[in-house]
Design an enzyme around this catalytic site. Structure first.
Site, PDB file in Angstrom:
ATOM      1  N   HIS A 101       6.347 -19.681  24.961  1.00  0.00           N
ATOM      2  CA  HIS A 101       6.665 -20.492  26.149  1.00  0.00           C
ATOM      3  C   HIS A 101       5.592 -21.532  26.385  1.00  0.00           C
ATOM      4  O   HIS A 101       4.453 -21.376  25.974  1.00  0.00           O
ATOM      5  CB  HIS A 101       6.807 -19.605  27.387  1.00  0.00           C
ATOM      6  CG  HIS A 101       5.624 -18.727  27.644  1.00  0.00           C
ATOM      7  ND1 HIS A 101       5.427 -17.545  26.965  1.00  0.00           N
ATOM      8  CD2 HIS A 101       4.556 -18.869  28.449  1.00  0.00           C
ATOM      9  CE1 HIS A 101       4.304 -16.994  27.360  1.00  0.00           C
ATOM     10  NE2 HIS A 101       3.735 -17.771  28.248  1.00  0.00           N
ATOM     11  N   HIS A 103       3.628 -23.792  29.408  1.00  0.00           N
ATOM     12  CA  HIS A 103       3.328 -23.899  30.848  1.00  0.00           C
ATOM     13  C   HIS A 103       3.190 -25.368  31.239  1.00  0.00           C
ATOM     14  O   HIS A 103       2.551 -26.138  30.513  1.00  0.00           O
ATOM     15  CB  HIS A 103       1.963 -23.259  31.165  1.00  0.00           C
ATOM     16  CG  HIS A 103       1.869 -21.799  30.937  1.00  0.00           C
ATOM     17  ND1 HIS A 103       1.891 -20.883  31.959  1.00  0.00           N
ATOM     18  CD2 HIS A 103       1.720 -21.069  29.797  1.00  0.00           C
ATOM     19  CE1 HIS A 103       1.750 -19.651  31.468  1.00  0.00           C
ATOM     20  NE2 HIS A 103       1.649 -19.736  30.154  1.00  0.00           N
TER      21      HIS A 103
HETATM   22  P1  5GP Z   1       1.142 -16.267  29.099  1.00  0.00           P
HETATM   23  O1  5GP Z   1      -0.073 -15.550  29.611  1.00  0.00           O
HETATM   24  O2  5GP Z   1       1.891 -15.384  28.137  1.00  0.00           O
HETATM   25  O3  5GP Z   1       0.870 -17.643  28.561  1.00  0.00           O
HETATM   26  O4  5GP Z   1       2.034 -16.553  30.364  1.00  0.00           O
HETATM   27  C1  5GP Z   1       2.965 -15.670  30.880  1.00  0.00           C
HETATM   28  C2  5GP Z   1       3.373 -16.251  32.205  1.00  0.00           C
HETATM   29  O5  5GP Z   1       4.606 -15.678  32.568  1.00  0.00           O
HETATM   30  C3  5GP Z   1       2.382 -15.941  33.334  1.00  0.00           C
HETATM   31  O6  5GP Z   1       1.965 -17.165  33.933  1.00  0.00           O
HETATM   32  C4  5GP Z   1       3.187 -15.062  34.287  1.00  0.00           C
HETATM   33  O7  5GP Z   1       2.902 -15.324  35.645  1.00  0.00           O
HETATM   34  C5  5GP Z   1       4.617 -15.416  33.953  1.00  0.00           C
HETATM   35  N1  5GP Z   1       5.570 -14.330  34.132  1.00  0.00           N
HETATM   36  C6  5GP Z   1       5.442 -13.058  33.693  1.00  0.00           C
HETATM   37  N2  5GP Z   1       6.533 -12.328  34.020  1.00  0.00           N
HETATM   38  C7  5GP Z   1       7.370 -13.189  34.669  1.00  0.00           C
HETATM   39  C8  5GP Z   1       8.664 -13.016  35.267  1.00  0.00           C
HETATM   40  O8  5GP Z   1       9.266 -11.947  35.262  1.00  0.00           O
HETATM   41  N3  5GP Z   1       9.215 -14.101  35.860  1.00  0.00           N
HETATM   42  C9  5GP Z   1       8.570 -15.317  35.891  1.00  0.00           C
HETATM   43  N4  5GP Z   1       9.215 -16.308  36.505  1.00  0.00           N
HETATM   44  N5  5GP Z   1       7.357 -15.509  35.330  1.00  0.00           N
HETATM   45  C10 5GP Z   1       6.762 -14.450  34.734  1.00  0.00           C
END
Ligand code: 5GP
Ligand code: ZN
Length: 146
Positions: A101, A103
């Site tokens: 994903h 951001h």
């Molecule tokens: P990563 O650390 O993998 O780059 O980012 C994961 C992101 O996904 C985090 O910013 C976290 O807040 C978001 N996230 C995790 N679980 C969920 C969810 O169930 N719904 C939404 N909308 N965001 C999520």
């Protein structure tokens, strides 16, 4: 394509809730549930793969193209000073959800540069931001100049 334990696959399938901003046949965008800044967005491919290292070109180009449109919409909707576009690969790099994903994080002058929020966003505010960003996006797609 869904992976049973993957939260983003559940969201893509409609089996878990989110504040949706945009979707087409390849990608979905929704509000991060624990925003770093007001208006923090995620873009996920509908196909499941863990990180950039496993990405297919079609998903990647769809994510990047949407990131530009969404950045414009976010800027117009909420007016941040800047927008961080971040993407973490592997736990050591800070990745916490193992479905690739991107951001989009609104940043204002003086904000600390953080990648993860500390608390859940207010659901009413997440819904309002999703609505406002989607409204701006609808004015951009189509067409997009240049
Ligand atoms: P990563 O650390 O993998 O780059 O980012 C994961 C992101 O996904 C985090 O910013 C976290 O807040 C978001 N996230 C995790 N679980 C969920 C969810 O169930 N719904 C939404 N909308 N965001 C999520
Ligand atoms: Zn997944």
């Amino acid at each position: 394509m869904g992976h049973r334990e993957c939260i983003f696959c559940k969201i893509v399938a409609g089996a878990a809730p989110c504040h949706r901003v945009f979707e087409d046949d390849r990608v979905l965008s929704f509000m991060d549930i624990q925003p770093v800044g007001d208006g923090h967005l995620l873009i996920v491919p509908k196909a499941h793969f863990e990180s950039l290292l496993e990405a297919d070109d079609a998903s990647l180009s769809a994510v990047v193209q949407l990131s530009r449109r969404l950045a414009l919409a976010l800027k117009r909707a909420l007016g941040p000073d800047g927008i961080g576009v971040h993407q973490l690969n592997g736990a050591a790099a800070g990745q916490t959800v193992f479905h690739y994903h991107m951001h989009l994080i609104p940043r204002n002058h003086g904000d600390p540069i953080a990648f993860h929020g500390r608390k859940a966003g207010d659901p009413a505010r997440l819904a309002e931001n999703a609505r406002r960003i989607a409204a701006e996006l609808a004015r951009i797609v189509p067409p997009l100049p240049g």
